[in-house]
Design a protein around this motif. Structure first.
Motif, PDB file in Angstrom:
ATOM      1  N   LEU A 177      -5.535  -1.302   2.079  1.00 33.97           N
ATOM      2  CA  LEU A 177      -4.404  -0.591   2.681  1.00 33.97           C
ATOM      3  C   LEU A 177      -4.870   0.289   3.839  1.00 33.97           C
ATOM      4  N   LEU A 178      -5.973   0.984   3.646  1.00 34.73           N
ATOM      5  CA  LEU A 178      -6.486   1.861   4.702  1.00 34.73           C
ATOM      6  C   LEU A 178      -6.990   1.058   5.891  1.00 34.73           C
ATOM      7  N   ASP A 179      -7.595  -0.085   5.613  1.00 35.01           N
ATOM      8  CA  ASP A 179      -8.106  -0.930   6.692  1.00 35.01           C
ATOM      9  C   ASP A 179      -6.975  -1.435   7.584  1.00 35.01           C
ATOM     10  N   ARG A 180      -5.794  -1.681   6.985  1.00 36.07           N
ATOM     11  CA  ARG A 180      -4.667  -2.209   7.745  1.00 36.07           C
ATOM     12  C   ARG A 180      -3.691  -1.120   8.211  1.00 36.07           C
ATOM     13  N   TRP A 181      -4.019   0.137   7.953  1.00 33.97           N
ATOM     14  CA  TRP A 181      -3.100   1.246   8.213  1.00 33.97           C
ATOM     15  C   TRP A 181      -2.567   1.254   9.652  1.00 33.97           C
ATOM     16  N   SER A 182      -3.444   1.032  10.614  1.00 35.83           N
ATOM     17  CA  SER A 182      -3.034   1.157  12.025  1.00 35.83           C
ATOM     18  C   SER A 182      -1.956   0.152  12.404  1.00 35.83           C
ATOM     19  N   GLY A 183      -1.874  -0.959  11.686  1.00 36.70           N
ATOM     20  CA  GLY A 183      -0.856  -1.953  11.995  1.00 36.70           C
ATOM     21  C   GLY A 183       0.413  -1.823  11.183  1.00 36.70           C
ATOM     22  N   PHE A 184       0.470  -0.823  10.303  1.00 36.69           N
ATOM     23  CA  PHE A 184       1.641  -0.644   9.452  1.00 36.69           C
ATOM     24  C   PHE A 184       2.752   0.086  10.200  1.00 36.69           C
ATOM     25  N   THR A 185       3.982  -0.338   9.954  1.00 38.93           N
ATOM     26  CA  THR A 185       5.143   0.414  10.426  1.00 38.93           C
ATOM     27  C   THR A 185       5.301   1.658   9.548  1.00 38.93           C
ATOM     28  N   PRO A 186       6.116   2.623   9.982  1.00 45.42           N
ATOM     29  CA  PRO A 186       6.327   3.816   9.131  1.00 45.42           C
ATOM     30  C   PRO A 186       6.815   3.481   7.730  1.00 45.42           C
ATOM     31  N   ARG A 187       7.671   2.471   7.594  1.00 42.60           N
ATOM     32  CA  ARG A 187       8.172   2.106   6.263  1.00 42.60           C
ATOM     33  C   ARG A 187       7.031   1.580   5.396  1.00 42.60           C
ATOM     34  N   LEU A 188       6.124   0.790   5.985  1.00 41.01           N
ATOM     35  CA  LEU A 188       4.996   0.280   5.216  1.00 41.01           C
ATOM     36  C   LEU A 188       4.044   1.403   4.833  1.00 41.01           C
ATOM     37  N   CYS A 224      16.067   3.331   9.022  1.00 38.86           N
ATOM     38  CA  CYS A 224      16.939   4.024   8.060  1.00 38.86           C
ATOM     39  C   CYS A 224      17.302   3.199   6.833  1.00 38.86           C
ATOM     40  N   ALA A 225      17.181   1.870   6.942  1.00 37.65           N
ATOM     41  CA  ALA A 225      17.714   1.008   5.890  1.00 37.65           C
ATOM     42  C   ALA A 225      16.969   1.138   4.573  1.00 37.65           C
ATOM     43  N   GLY A 226      15.791   1.744   4.594  1.00 34.31           N
ATOM     44  CA  GLY A 226      15.070   1.925   3.339  1.00 34.31           C
ATOM     45  C   GLY A 226      15.788   2.832   2.360  1.00 34.31           C
ATOM     46  N   LEU A 241      13.056   7.671 -11.473  1.00 35.27           N
ATOM     47  CA  LEU A 241      12.846   8.079 -10.086  1.00 35.27           C
ATOM     48  C   LEU A 241      13.340   6.970  -9.164  1.00 35.27           C
ATOM     49  N   LYS A 242      13.935   7.369  -8.050  1.00 34.65           N
ATOM     50  CA  LYS A 242      14.341   6.395  -7.041  1.00 34.65           C
ATOM     51  C   LYS A 242      13.664   6.753  -5.732  1.00 34.65           C
ATOM     52  N   ARG A 243      13.233   5.697  -5.033  1.00 34.19           N
ATOM     53  CA  ARG A 243      12.600   5.860  -3.727  1.00 34.19           C
ATOM     54  C   ARG A 243      13.249   4.906  -2.741  1.00 34.19           C
ATOM     55  N   GLY A 244      12.736   4.904  -1.537  1.00 38.24           N
ATOM     56  CA  GLY A 244      13.264   4.026  -0.510  1.00 38.24           C
ATOM     57  C   GLY A 244      13.055   2.563  -0.845  1.00 38.24           C
ATOM     58  N   GLU A 245      13.744   1.704  -0.069  1.00 40.36           N
ATOM     59  CA  GLU A 245      13.666   0.256  -0.212  1.00 40.36           C
ATOM     60  C   GLU A 245      14.200  -0.214  -1.560  1.00 40.36           C
TER      61      GLU A 245
END
Length: 1007
Positions: free
Chosen positions: A784-795, A887-889, A957-961
């Motif tokens: 996850l950390l290795d791919r962090w720079s390519g993640f969108t804010p939702r990811l 916002c859709a999350g 608990l409820k979260r986004g997505e």
């Protein structure tokens, strides 16, 4: 000057204020916050709205039907600040007067007033101060010849011993209710058909006990309501959790209201959900409004000037809090209160069973009709684009209602100039308002048909047992309820033969039901009476009879009747039976539960009821239903079988797992339903793998049980191929990603690396991140950390859940930040708070160093920078794309996204300014309903989200997505509120000014 002339001047004044504030808004937007010493004086913009005198008040109301009229039955000086009432057995009214609302919590100004109608004309003309010196009294109920009064932290029992109308006995019977929130105190005392006094705990909760108990074991009531046995003072937790307002219908179904979520149904009892520690039940409080929780309302009163000014100051950044915006501070439920089911007999039949809800901020009384919807109900607006009752007087505050002895509905009007939580009033406004204004005023109204003829006064306190038993058939709900209460309080065994006859022969189904309940209260139920009731013609009588068997001695005849009722024609009877079968000791109960599942498992709450009864016997029902080809191939059948498999895996009993293995082997030999076999095995193995030490248990189990191991292996092989196959559908690939978690990460890491590639669909990336986040594997965290720079804010938001799950992953995250691979500003403020307070000293000190050196962005400055978006012409089409990405999350619009945060349709009532501020500064003032919580489990995992519901056994608990996680209470080490919004700060990093203009343009066009 008459009332109408005064209201015209009031409206004109409000319009003039609005015009002045609108003209000044543009200049104020660019203004920096002014120091308190130089605070401007807004007094000229805050004209005081005069009260309407009692004799003029009726002219301010409009009823939706010409059939009714409203009548003032009590007003100041006879009553002041009434927040709750109850009629005693002789028709007198006891009133809880909260004169110390809202900030005078130490003055003890609260009272209980006794009102009497001495000339029997329906209007009360005599008032006596029954008790005073109370602090924040919010509930009152007549019982045991006196009254129970809720005044947090206590519940008192008050009684007049010498007949002078004043309380001589004043006893604290329970204590421990919290009083942190003046608008979240215990309330709504009502006698239940179960011979107990019920109350709403509200949002404050508490750890409640008897003060005279030398070794108290406090009962935690956070998220739950309560009931009291008035004879023994034993307290019991009940499903609930609304804010202000609770009532029952004729058959005992319970309704609550909660701020803007104006009508909710309680669908399951806490004691049933508590039986199965491995049941992850959804919250039993369900919104049932057809028009949504924050439904539109149609007020006729003008908006108060202080609301308009507060909106302006919030938009400009000169005051904190959510925008009420658009020049319109109302139009939807914001202060729903007092939900009450009309149970009288004076109104036309079509109103019986309707729900009435007040909105104290909109000065209206709203009406809903109720219709069956499976095991639930659906509540629909009764009046089109108008309210049942609306007042043009902004002081009208309908806080509660009551069904009266005369068959009419009574409205309790607190009557206050301002009814608002003091913490939400900016100081520059608050100093010009008098929050005590109106504490010496108050009204009680009754709504009656115009042709109504005053009835003779009731006198039930001296009624003998035969008369009280006869009243259990009365057409007016108040008479039935009061007679039932008196029979229970007196504990007069001479009533038992009369009640038996009523239960067997009454022509009234309600009479037969009340007779059964009264017999239960007097310990007079017997097997013959119950057997007759189980065969009653009316389904609601049968339903109550099923519940009452829980407290009877074990009987072969009753057990046989209950087992046969699995074929009952009524869904609600079968629903109650599904709960009740869990109390039977016979092995035949599992066959009955399986039979009900075959018929009714399509209803989600029926599946909950069935599983609540399967703390023992889940494997028997699973094996039974696996053999039913038509059931196992349905979607709901597959879901229920998987739920049972997850429970069996969580219980981790070797014998049960062996039997599941045998059933799956038999199924694999007999049919080609390989997918069914795999889904059961996957659910069981995933449940086994949860928790500390379960990984080893899973591997040992796979070695022992061939069918489960083969099915899991096949699922993994198929998932590895399907998940990375771009030709497969999104839903199919997502399901495959779910199954990847069955294998060790060393076997799936290559597949996950492919799934995280930037050329993958967003839904696939998100599913992969979410699963990696749940693995709690340090190597998964590295990926996850290795791919962090390519993640969108939702990811990134999804990845954070995994990176914060345990110490090893957090260590890697902090290392990445220290090395510069991740900016500290990319971690949301809620998680930063968690880090700088972490119980691990090493992590805590590293976090403090990292974020101490990080400059914090000024939210107010960001809001000011984005003000230009309000003057730009945005594109709704482009805004739709911004919504989907950002916002859709957590929000849903036009059928897309997830309904986690407030309904976006209400944005029509809030305006562009509100959108801007809520997006850029979500923590300015947080609705308690959407506060983010952190859960630490006993095995060291952490999870976050808003609390969507609580029961005796779990927290959801409820979260986004659309993510939802139910955690069993036995697994929780710590549960804490962050005090911050679930919506993250920092969205300006994703939305520039032009995109904000587009987003606003889109959201303001929603229908």
């Amino acid at each position: 000057m008459d009332y109408n002339d005064r209201m015209k001047l009031h409206c004109l004044s409000s319009i003039q204020v609005w015009l002045r504030t609108a003209a000044l808004a543009a200049n104020l937007v660019a203004t920096t916050r002014i120091a308190p010493a130089d605070e401007p004086d807004y007094g000229g913009e805050l004209p005081r709205i005069p009260a309407v005198e009692p004799h003029e008040a009726l002219a301010s109301f409009r009823l939706s039907s010409d059939h009714f009229e409203i009548e003032q039955v009590a007003a100041e000086p006879l009553v002041a600040s009434p927040v709750a009432i109850d009629f005693d057995a002789d028709g007198r009214i006891f009133v809880a007067e909260m004169r110390d609302y809202s900030e005078q919590d130490k003055e003890h100004l609260g009272r209980v007033r006794l009102l009497e109608d001495t000339d029997h004309d329906g209007r009360f003309d005599k008032a006596t101060i029954f008790a005073d010196g109370l602090s924040w009294p919010t509930a009152v109920a007549c019982a045991n010849g006196g009254v129970f009064v809720g005044a947090a932290p206590h519940i008192y029992f008050l009684k007049d011993d010498d007949g002078d109308g004043r309380a001589d006995t004043k006893q604290i019977v329970l204590t421990g209710f919290k009083r942190d929130n003046v608008q979240g105190l215990l309330n709504s005392f009502h006698w239940g058909i179960d011979n107990r006094l019920h109350g709403a705990t509200s949002t404050a909760g508490g750890d409640v006990h008897r003060p005279d108990d030398a070794n108290p074991k406090p009962l935690s009531l956070r998220g739950r309501d309560f009931s009291i046995d008035t004879r023994t003072l034993e307290i019991r937790a009940e499903s609930g959790g609304g804010q202000h307002g609770m009532s029952f219908d004729d058959w005992g179904r319970k309704f609550v209201s909660s701020n803007s979520d104006h009508i909710q149904l309680i669908v399951a009892e806490d004691r049933y959900l508590a039986r199965n520690l491995f049941l992850s039940a959804p919250p039993p409080r369900v919104s049932i409004a057809a028009d949504g929780p924050q439904a539109e309302v149609f007020r006729e009163s003008p908006v108060e000037p202080w609301r308009i000014l507060r909106t302006r100051l919030r938009v400009s950044g000169l005051a904190t809090g959510p925008i009420e915006g658009g020049g319109r501070a109302a139009g939807y439920f914001t202060g729903a209160t007092g939900v009450t089911i009309y149970r009288g007999d004076a109104w036309p039949a079509e109103y019986h069973g309707n729900a009435f809800i007040g909105d104290v901020g909109s000065n209206i009384v709203h009406r809903k009709t109720l219709e069956p919807d499976g095991v639930l109900l659906v509540a629909s607006r009764a009046e089109a684009r108008r309210e049942f009752l609306a007042s043009r007087d902004t002081w009208f505050r309908p806080a509660q209602f009551a069904n009266g002895p005369d068959g009419n509905l009574y409205v309790i009007d607190v009557y206050r100039e301002v009814i608002e939580h003091p913490a939400s009033l900016p100081p520059p406004i608050k100093r010009h308002l008098d929050l005590t204004s109106g504490r010496d005023r108050g009204r009680i109204y009754r709504i009656k048909p115009k042709e109504f003829k005053q009835r003779p006064p009731v006198r039930l306190s001296g009624a003998a047992a035969p008369a009280l038993v006869a009243l259990l058939e009365h057409t007016n709900g108040w008479h039935r309820q009061t007679a039932a209460r008196l029979l229970y309080e007196r504990n007069d065994k001479s009533a038992i033969p009369l009640l038996m006859e009523l239960a067997a022969k009454s022509k009234s189904p309600l009479g037969r039901m009340h007779a059964l309940r009264a017999l239960d209260g007097l310990r007079g139920l017997n097997i013959q009476i119950i057997l007759g009731a189980l065969a009653d013609d009316h389904p609601s009588v049968r339903r109550h009879a099923v519940e009452l068997t829980e407290w009877l001695p074990e009987s072969a005849d009753v057990t046989a009747s209950l087992l046969k009722m699995a074929a009952d024609e009524n869904l609600l009877v079968r629903y109650q039976l599904s709960f009740m079968l869990g109390e039977l000791k016979t092995s035949e109960r599992t066959s009955a539960l399986a039979a009900i599942a075959r018929r009714d498992a399509a209803h989600p709450w029926m599946r909950v009821a069935l599983q609540s009864s399967l703390a023992e016997g889940a494997v028997d029902v699973l094996a039974d239903l696996l053999a039913d080809v038509s059931f196992r191939r349905t979607e709901h059948g597959s879901e229920f079988l998987q739920a049972l498999a997850r429970q069996i895996g969580a219980q981790n009993r070797e014998g049960d797992i062996e039997r599941v293995d045998a059933a799956l082997r038999a199924l694999a030999r007999a049919t080609s339903d390989g997918q069914v076999v795999r889904s059961i095995a996957v659910a069981l193995v995933q449940a086994l793998a949860k928790g500390s030490g379960r990984g080893a248990a899973r591997q040992e189990m796979l070695l022992k049980h061939r069918a489960i191991a083969e099915a899991a292996g096949q699922a993994i092989s198929q998932a590895l191929a399907t998940a990375v196959d771009a030709k497969r559908g999104i839903a199919e690939r997502q399901q495959a990603i779910e199954a990847l978690t069955l294998a060790p990460f060393t076997e799936t890491s290559d597949a996950f690396a492919i799934l995280l590639a930037v050329d993958q669909p967003n839904e696939i990336q998100w599913a992969a991140v979410a699963k990696l986040a749940g693995l709690r594997d340090p190597q998964a965290a590295e990926l996850l950390l290795d791919r962090w720079s390519g993640f969108t804010p939702r990811l990134r938001a999804a990845a954070i859940e995994g990176l914060f799950a345990d110490r090893a992953s957090l260590d890697r995250l902090l290392t990445a930040i220290e090395r510069g691979g991740i900016s500290p500003g990319e971690i949301d403020s809620t998680r930063v708070q968690q880090l700088v307070r972490h119980n691990d000293r090493g992590l805590r000190e590293r976090a403090k160093r990292l974020w101490a050196a990080t400059p914090k962005r000024d939210r107010e400055e960001i809001v000011r920078q984005y003000q230009q978006a309000l003057n730009m012409k945005g594109s709704p089409d482009k805004g739709r794309a911004v919504f989907r990405t950002t916002c859709a999350g957590c929000h849903r619009a036009e059928g897309e996204g997830h309904e986690l945060a407030p309904n976006l349709v209400t944005v029509q009532n809030r305006g562009p300014d509100a959108i801007l501020l809520n997006v850029l500064d979500p923590n300015r003032e947080v609705n308690p309903q959407f506060v983010n919580y952190l859960v630490v489990t006993k095995d060291g995992r952490t999870a976050s989200g808003m609390i969507a519901g609580e029961s005796a056994t779990n927290v959801t608990l409820k979260r986004g997505e659309g993510q939802s996680e139910t955690i069993l209470r036995g697994e929780i080490e710590e549960l804490t509120s962050t005090g911050m919004s679930l919506m993250p700060e920092g969205l300006e990093k994703q939305i520039d000014v032009a995109a904000m203009a587009d987003l606003i343009a889109y959201l303001t066009t929603l229908k």
